[in-house]
Scaffold this motif. Sequence first.
Motif, PDB file in Angstrom:
ATOM      1  N   ILE A  58       2.342   2.610   2.412  1.00 39.66           N
ATOM      2  CA  ILE A  58       1.965   3.572   3.713  1.00 39.66           C
ATOM      3  C   ILE A  58       2.798   3.335   5.019  1.00 39.66           C
ATOM      4  O   ILE A  58       3.288   2.100   5.005  1.00 39.66           O
ATOM      5  N   PRO A  60     -10.668  11.147   7.866  1.00 37.81           N
ATOM      6  CA  PRO A  60      -9.232  11.194   7.461  1.00 37.81           C
ATOM      7  C   PRO A  60      -8.761  10.413   6.462  1.00 37.81           C
ATOM      8  O   PRO A  60      -8.086   9.417   6.225  1.00 37.81           O
ATOM      9  N   LEU A 105       0.751  -1.343  -0.040  1.00 36.53           N
ATOM     10  CA  LEU A 105       0.078  -0.004   0.020  1.00 36.53           C
ATOM     11  C   LEU A 105       0.811   1.187   0.082  1.00 36.53           C
ATOM     12  O   LEU A 105       0.403   2.465  -0.136  1.00 36.53           O
ATOM     13  N   ASP A 139      -7.926   8.719   2.900  1.00 32.88           N
ATOM     14  CA  ASP A 139      -6.992   8.713   1.689  1.00 32.88           C
ATOM     15  C   ASP A 139      -7.539   7.729   0.628  1.00 32.88           C
ATOM     16  O   ASP A 139      -7.852   6.610   1.052  1.00 32.88           O
ATOM     17  N   LEU A 199      -5.511   5.541  -0.699  1.00 34.37           N
ATOM     18  CA  LEU A 199      -5.228   3.967  -0.195  1.00 34.37           C
ATOM     19  C   LEU A 199      -5.579   3.652   1.065  1.00 34.37           C
ATOM     20  O   LEU A 199      -4.980   2.644   1.451  1.00 34.37           O
ATOM     21  N   VAL A 200      -6.192   4.520   1.780  1.00 34.17           N
ATOM     22  CA  VAL A 200      -6.560   3.992   2.902  1.00 34.17           C
ATOM     23  C   VAL A 200      -7.790   3.409   3.337  1.00 34.17           C
ATOM     24  O   VAL A 200      -8.839   3.999   2.950  1.00 34.17           O
ATOM     25  N   VAL A 249      -4.278   5.610  11.057  1.00 37.54           N
ATOM     26  CA  VAL A 249      -4.543   5.743   9.444  1.00 37.54           C
ATOM     27  C   VAL A 249      -3.027   6.036   8.914  1.00 37.54           C
ATOM     28  O   VAL A 249      -2.219   6.321   9.529  1.00 37.54           O
ATOM     29  N   GLY A 250      -2.731   5.394   7.681  1.00 38.12           N
ATOM     30  CA  GLY A 250      -1.364   5.421   7.123  1.00 38.12           C
ATOM     31  C   GLY A 250      -1.042   6.898   6.369  1.00 38.12           C
ATOM     32  O   GLY A 250      -2.098   7.471   5.746  1.00 38.12           O
ATOM     33  N   ALA A 270      -9.623   3.160   5.987  1.00 38.29           N
ATOM     34  CA  ALA A 270     -10.607   3.709   6.859  1.00 38.29           C
ATOM     35  C   ALA A 270     -10.987   4.915   6.099  1.00 38.29           C
ATOM     36  O   ALA A 270     -10.357   5.809   5.715  1.00 38.29           O
ATOM     37  N   ASP A 301       0.607   8.141   3.255  1.00 32.84           N
ATOM     38  CA  ASP A 301       1.132   7.712   1.936  1.00 32.84           C
ATOM     39  C   ASP A 301       2.350   8.095   1.600  1.00 32.84           C
ATOM     40  O   ASP A 301       2.869   9.387   1.648  1.00 32.84           O
TER      41      ASP A 301
END
Lengths: 505, 460
Positions: free
Chosen positions: A161, B244, A159, B246, B248-249, A173-174, B251, A176
């Motif tokens: 991340i 929050p 990913l 994104d 690629l995220v 939360v990651g 959540a 990027d």
Amino acid sequence: MATPTADKLRVYFPSKNLAADGDALPTYTADTGGALNAIVDAALTQADGYWAGAVGWFLGNTPTAALQGQFFHVKSFDAAADKLTLSRDLPTVPAAGDTFRLVLGGNWRSSHETFGMLMGGVLPELKTVSGVNITGVTIKKASALLGEGTLTVQYTRGLQILRIKMGSQALGVGLDVSASVTDGIVFAADGQAFIQVDVNAASLPTVDRTDTWTLAYPERTLTPDYEGYETKNDVGGKTRYRLECVRNADAVDSMVDLTVYAGKPSGAATTIASGSLGTGAGSFDVTDATGWPTKGFWLKNKTVNAGVGDCRYVNYRSGNTLYCLGVDWATLAFNTGTSEIKQGDVLSGATSGATAVVDQVVLVSGTWAGGDAAGTLLLRKVVGTFQNAEYLRVSSVNMARAGGASALGLRGYAAVAWAAGNAIELLPDVDLGMNKPAANQYENPAAETVQPASVAFRAAWDKTTALDLGNLASGKLQGVWRREWIMDGHQGRAGIVADTRYSWS
Amino acid sequence: MPGLENGSSIQNAFSWDHTQYPGGTRVFGKLTAYGGGGNYQDYWALYLLAGKTYVFQTRLPTAFDPYIYLYDSSGSYLLYDNNSGDDGGGMAKMTYTPTKEGWYYIVIYLYSGSYGSYILESVPAPQSFRVFAGSTARFGTRIALDAAVAARFEAIREKNAAGFGNRFSVYAPAQTGNAARVSARQAREHARASRFEAVKIATVVVSSGRYSARQAREGRHWARFSARSSQGLVLPGRFDVRQPADGLVPARFGVLGRVEGIVPTRNNAHVPPGWALYARNADTGEVVRLGFISADADPKQLADVPLADGVWEIEVRPAEWYWEECRGRNVLTLIAGEIGGGGEPLQGLPAIQNLRREIVSFQSVIKWNVVAEYEPGAFQFGLWFSPTSPVDTSGPPDQTVAYAAGQGEYQTVRAQTAPEYVAVAAYTPTEQGPASELFLDWDAVAPESPANQHAAQWGA
């Protein structure tokens, strides 16, 4: 109108020797002649005593390895010798070329943020922190909201991340990192605690990787230890003042209803089970003091003074019995001041014969030269009661007249008698006061023991008692002064937690 | 998925309704006509993940012989099928593995003259952005009822349905004649990266600016959506919602309370290293703090200390001691004033501390402690017994116990037959230290031994 995220609140060191908002703290370079408890630098051109009370630290890359990131507390400054005498010994003698910084007072915000958490014993703001496994990532700050424990940083290659978690919590939360990032923020699962990182995407691993660090709270980075020589000096204790410069770093949005309060010792509220307490030293029993500190802490009585409360300094605790110091501080209004009353003056009442040592002089109106100075005195080591309208003397010279009778009290509370059944709770070790800077410039008291003008202090220890700083617009500044109130004969205590906790929406 | 959702085109494609079939793998539709402007094809929008293999097919009892076509997000044709379906009967089937995550479109097309209902299947199911009752609340925010203020805010995600455009709505229930305070809904926009937008369409009538919601659009900004209630005295409830998200995220949405930040500020409080000197009047028990000798003082002494006439035990307490009850070593005993010849130090006889009695084998065991170990001269402990108090200690003691250098605790056995008092004091032939007295009750039943018995003391 999004809510600024937790990383947008940035807190900076001020310093009295700066010239404008955002100035860098000067980097000083030690000369020869230092000692384990002394630093010499000819570039320190300030007056005698200027740096007394300052907090300093050696840079993370100072040449002497044993001094890298070492904090110190300045006991005194000798202008003629360009010498800072420190409160305690350094790990080794500073060598010529060692670099350090100094912080003291208010005046201007510097460009240097206060410090976050220690990562593996290292402050990432001072020394580079990089993982063993996740190459290409440099951690620059770990927020104190993370708390103590094990921080895990995880890189997921698929990913691209970067995520973090504390202990066994879920990953947040990651971030990027498919491209390089400067000052990227990686939030924990709560969306608030974070680390700040630089990422070189080209150096990231080609597979999933994890690194861990042990986080710990730093000590003495903002408020130095209260040293033994500062008390039990038979002058009735002292007060010390420190400033935090707060800035909303969000590019667009305001922090709505920004509030702040200070940490306090752990321990549940209780009631006075038996006994009573006047304004003198005494003891009483509480219902349950389990887990309370054993000595040297503050207590608030929430019942008296019509609910406004009162406080005492607890000298020590034995089980549920609390032994308190007497109240020998007072406030005293004055007027028609003709000769300046100064901090440290021994004041006496011409009629009452009461005596005290002056801790603070708050001039509200008039001038000393004009003979109409008026304001309020904060007195310590008070013996007797000053009478209304009597002359206030220093060394037998009439300086001003009392604008009322002196009123005993500690930390802004009026001292009254306590009785069984009163509700009591622990009080933070510091009081807080708001200082909205005028044209970005904060109050600039002459010394760490001088109260900043126009700043009202009070205890604030939870969300309901928090100090309301109002709304803080994008890029704007606010200031929070901390006041330590030290009783003469106070007790030593390790690990005083007086974190400032901000919140906003 | 924006659009009219009537299936007429890519722009107005149906959204895949995951509620229609277990696992969300099937949807149901109906073609109504062939030619003449009738509904002879349906577009379905599916959000597919990269690298995942999907099998799309029509299932019996589809009422006609369908063709199915697959297009990518830009409308480019990818593949089609007519008769490969697992159910036979002319059913169609396509297998496809996207290389890129995003929206894709399946067209189900009527080839022959017959028409009617059809079943379209995707295994696995395409991605869903909806909330299901059994899912772990991906979305849903409420503020609880407050005693003073009825629910000011409620957020409900509406069901996706053709012809019902709103994918997200925020309602404030009408209260006391005050109509809906605010609403947020999704705009219909095609090819927008952002799938959500909140628009405030009503102005608060009674309470201005209590609530605002809008999406911040920033390329790499975390906060994609925020809704909050500003602080007010009447409405203490603090509310904050933000996404929050994104690309690629996983959540997609988060709910937070007040944002917080901490400045760690920790330190220690020290006391000065050194010793405090105390004088204890052996007659009255009065304790006077003589002063403090700093650890770095040279010489370590206190000079010119005024002291009233009497016998004084001089004690040294390290600075870090804080209990007033703490006792240091009695370093010397001196007599100030006329009775002692002007402050000359004596050899120092210790005070009796913690005098107590225990019952052992029906005998009284009398115990006490001393702390004086500063070069004491030869002395003994004397014990005087009497049925009344105070015990007369002017004569020779009834019992004696020898002092042993370095020993702090002493005891002796008393063969007791009745209640009595005991006085204990250190003594020499020429001097007697302060005595402590204890009442020794006597009964056939042994008393409970309290944790701390306090011994009364008076001077010698």
